[in-house]
Design a protein around this motif. Structure first.
Motif, short mmCIF file in Angstrom:
data_model
loop_
_atom_site.label_atom_id
_atom_site.label_comp_id
_atom_site.label_asym_id
_atom_site.label_seq_id
_atom_site.Cartn_x
_atom_site.Cartn_y
_atom_site.Cartn_z
N GLN A 196 175.69 52.25 41.77
CA GLN A 196 176.62 52.76 42.25
C GLN A 196 178.08 52.88 41.73
N LEU A 197 178.08 52.07 40.64
CA LEU A 197 179.25 51.92 39.77
C LEU A 197 179.16 53.06 38.60
N PHE A 198 177.93 53.08 37.90
CA PHE A 198 177.74 53.74 36.76
C PHE A 198 176.94 55.01 36.92
N GLY A 199 176.08 55.09 37.85
CA GLY A 199 175.38 56.39 38.08
C GLY A 199 174.16 56.39 37.08
N PRO A 200 173.40 57.51 37.33
CA PRO A 200 172.14 57.55 36.44
C PRO A 200 172.48 57.71 34.91
N GLU A 201 173.58 58.50 34.59
CA GLU A 201 173.74 58.80 33.46
C GLU A 201 174.09 57.65 32.30
N LEU A 202 175.07 56.72 32.85
CA LEU A 202 175.72 55.71 32.02
C LEU A 202 174.96 54.39 32.17
N TYR A 203 174.20 54.50 33.32
CA TYR A 203 173.32 52.93 33.84
C TYR A 203 172.41 52.51 32.59
N LYS A 204 172.03 53.14 31.76
CA LYS A 204 171.10 52.54 30.71
C LYS A 204 171.89 51.83 29.80
N SER A 205 173.47 52.60 29.31
CA SER A 205 174.24 52.23 28.19
C SER A 205 175.20 51.00 28.65
N ARG A 206 175.23 50.87 29.98
CA ARG A 206 176.08 49.95 30.70
C ARG A 206 175.48 48.70 31.23
N VAL A 207 174.22 48.75 31.67
CA VAL A 207 173.41 47.88 32.19
C VAL A 207 172.20 47.25 31.27
N LEU A 208 172.45 45.93 31.30
CA LEU A 208 171.39 45.05 30.54
C LEU A 208 170.67 43.95 31.51
N GLU A 209 169.35 44.45 31.68
CA GLU A 209 168.45 43.79 32.57
C GLU A 209 167.60 42.94 32.13
N LEU A 210 167.56 41.67 32.15
CA LEU A 210 166.62 40.57 31.76
C LEU A 210 165.77 40.10 32.82
N ASN A 211 164.57 40.22 32.83
CA ASN A 211 163.72 39.63 33.82
C ASN A 211 162.63 38.45 33.47
N ALA A 212 161.82 38.17 34.27
CA ALA A 212 161.05 36.87 34.16
C ALA A 212 160.27 36.95 32.94
N SER A 213 159.90 38.18 32.27
CA SER A 213 159.10 38.45 31.26
C SER A 213 159.92 38.38 29.84
N ASP A 214 161.11 38.25 29.88
CA ASP A 214 161.73 38.02 28.76
C ASP A 214 162.12 36.73 28.52
N ASP A 215 162.39 36.34 26.92
CA ASP A 215 162.47 35.08 26.64
C ASP A 215 163.90 34.46 27.07
N ARG A 216 164.07 33.43 27.50
CA ARG A 216 165.39 33.01 28.17
C ARG A 216 165.83 31.72 27.20
N GLY A 217 165.39 31.83 26.14
CA GLY A 217 166.08 30.48 25.18
C GLY A 217 167.38 30.61 24.69
N ILE A 218 167.94 30.02 23.81
CA ILE A 218 169.16 29.84 23.32
C ILE A 218 169.18 31.15 22.48
N ASN A 219 168.17 31.70 21.86
CA ASN A 219 168.39 32.75 20.76
C ASN A 219 168.39 34.24 21.48
N ILE A 220 167.90 34.27 22.72
CA ILE A 220 168.25 35.44 23.53
C ILE A 220 169.51 35.59 23.78
N VAL A 221 170.31 34.45 23.93
CA VAL A 221 171.73 34.33 24.36
C VAL A 221 172.73 34.79 23.14
N ARG A 222 172.33 34.44 21.79
CA ARG A 222 172.88 34.25 20.73
C ARG A 222 172.87 35.93 19.97
#
Length: 339
Positions: A65-91
């Motif tokens: 609702q904030l960005f719409g379909p065009e800007l969504y991919k460039s403005r939103v980063l979604e990390l879910n359960a399948s992603d690494d959650r260690g300190i390296n992913i933060v850095r």
């Protein structure tokens, strides 16, 4: 990437609300977030509560609702359960995404498009403490151009420095009426015939988790066709047949170790998940009206200990046998004390 064929699309995604106002039952959360969307002044947010209550849906809806379909991919980063959650992913991944500044594109496509990015961390309570500490510094450094949405089941597993930087929103378990309304809507859209008893069963086995209920419904529809019974839903849910749990508890109450051991072996031989057996056994124990509160407390304490050991990798047979033995001891010894 080719679009999904409608018949193969998960119903969880197909029927996921696209706007915050459509999220079921979370009235207080929806009211506050609707006001936030009107001003586009979005703080860091922490959504917590049981699974399947709308946390991820709400976060994604806000971003769309904030960005719409065009800007969504460039403005939103979604990390879910399948992603690494260690300190390296933060850095690396999170820091690199947050570091790139963006400009305001107000009114583009009719969406507010505020001058910041959104980073959605689903199941944030699974992040290591080191990763959470590293994330705290990243939040401070890039707070001007980034907003963090933390989604978790257990708020106690989020370190206080992170939690204190966020607006907190609690998501409540969905009521049976809301669950039934949503399920009946899907049945109507998909042309399913769900028996009244099956509807009650679905509500019971999903335990307030709408995502789980929809998944069971779709699985049953694929396996058994458009007419779905209570038995069909139980067979796809992994829930242990009630007669098996009742038989196990009756053997424990008998005081006969050989009989209890036979039931334990039967559960293991049939491949039933022991953690699920503990969950269903707990429901029977707390509702039993012919055993004392002290007996119930002792049995529940043992169920909790055994369930923790299973999570730590212990043998299922030994833990179920331990629960059976402890249940027998709690019931039979107390009865002897009162005789």
């Amino acid at each position: 990437m080719a679009p999904l064929v409608p018949s193969s699309q998960p119903w969880v995604e197909k029927y996921r609300p696209k706007q915050v106002k459509d999220v079921a039952q979370q009235d207080e959360v929806v009211r506050v977030l609707t006001n936030t969307l009107e001003t586009s002044n979005c703080p860091h947010m922490l959504f917590y509560g049981p699974p399947g209550t709308g946390k991820t849906t709400t976060a994604l809806a806000i971003a769309r609702q904030l960005f719409g379909p065009e800007l969504y991919k460039s403005r939103v980063l979604e990390l879910n359960a399948s992603d690494d959650r260690g300190i390296n992913i933060v850095r690396t991944k999170i820091k690199d995404f947050a570091a790139v500044a963006v400009k305001s594109c107000k009114g583009q496509g009719g969406y507010p498009c505020p001058p910041f990015k959104i980073i959605i961390l689903d199941e944030a309570d699974s992040m290591t403490e080191d990763a959470q500490n590293a994330l705290r510094r990243t939040m401070e450094t890039y707070s001007r151009g980034s907003r963090f949405f933390f989604l978790c089941n257990y708020i106690s597993r989020i370190i206080e420095p992170l939690a204190s930087r966020c607006a907190k929103f609690r998501f409540k378990p969905l009521s049976e009426d809301i669950m039934i309304t949503r399920v009946l809507h899907i049945c109507q859209e998909e042309g399913l015939d769900l028996e009244p008893e099956a509807l009650s069963t679905l509500s019971s086995i999903s335990q307030g988790d709408l995502r789980r209920a929809i998944t069971y419904l779709q699985s049953a529809a694929r396996l058994f066709g458009s007419s779905i019974t209570s038995k069909d839903l139980i067979s796809v849910s992994g829930v242990i047949p009630q007669e098996v749990v009742d038989s196990f508890f009756a053997a424990c109450r008998s005081g006969n170790f050989d009989l209890a051991n036979k039931e334990v072996n039967n559960v293991i031989a049939e491949g039933y998940p022991v953690s699920q057996m503990f969950s269903q056994l707990f429901d029977i124990v707390v509702e039993a009206d012919d055993i004392s509160d002290e007996q119930i407390a002792r049995i529940c304490k043992k169920l909790g200990e055994a369930d923790k050991r299973l999570v730590d990798g212990s043998d299922e047979y030994l833990q179920l046998l331990d629960v059976a033995s402890s249940t027998m001891r709690a019931i039979c010894n107390m009865q002897e004390d009162f005789s």
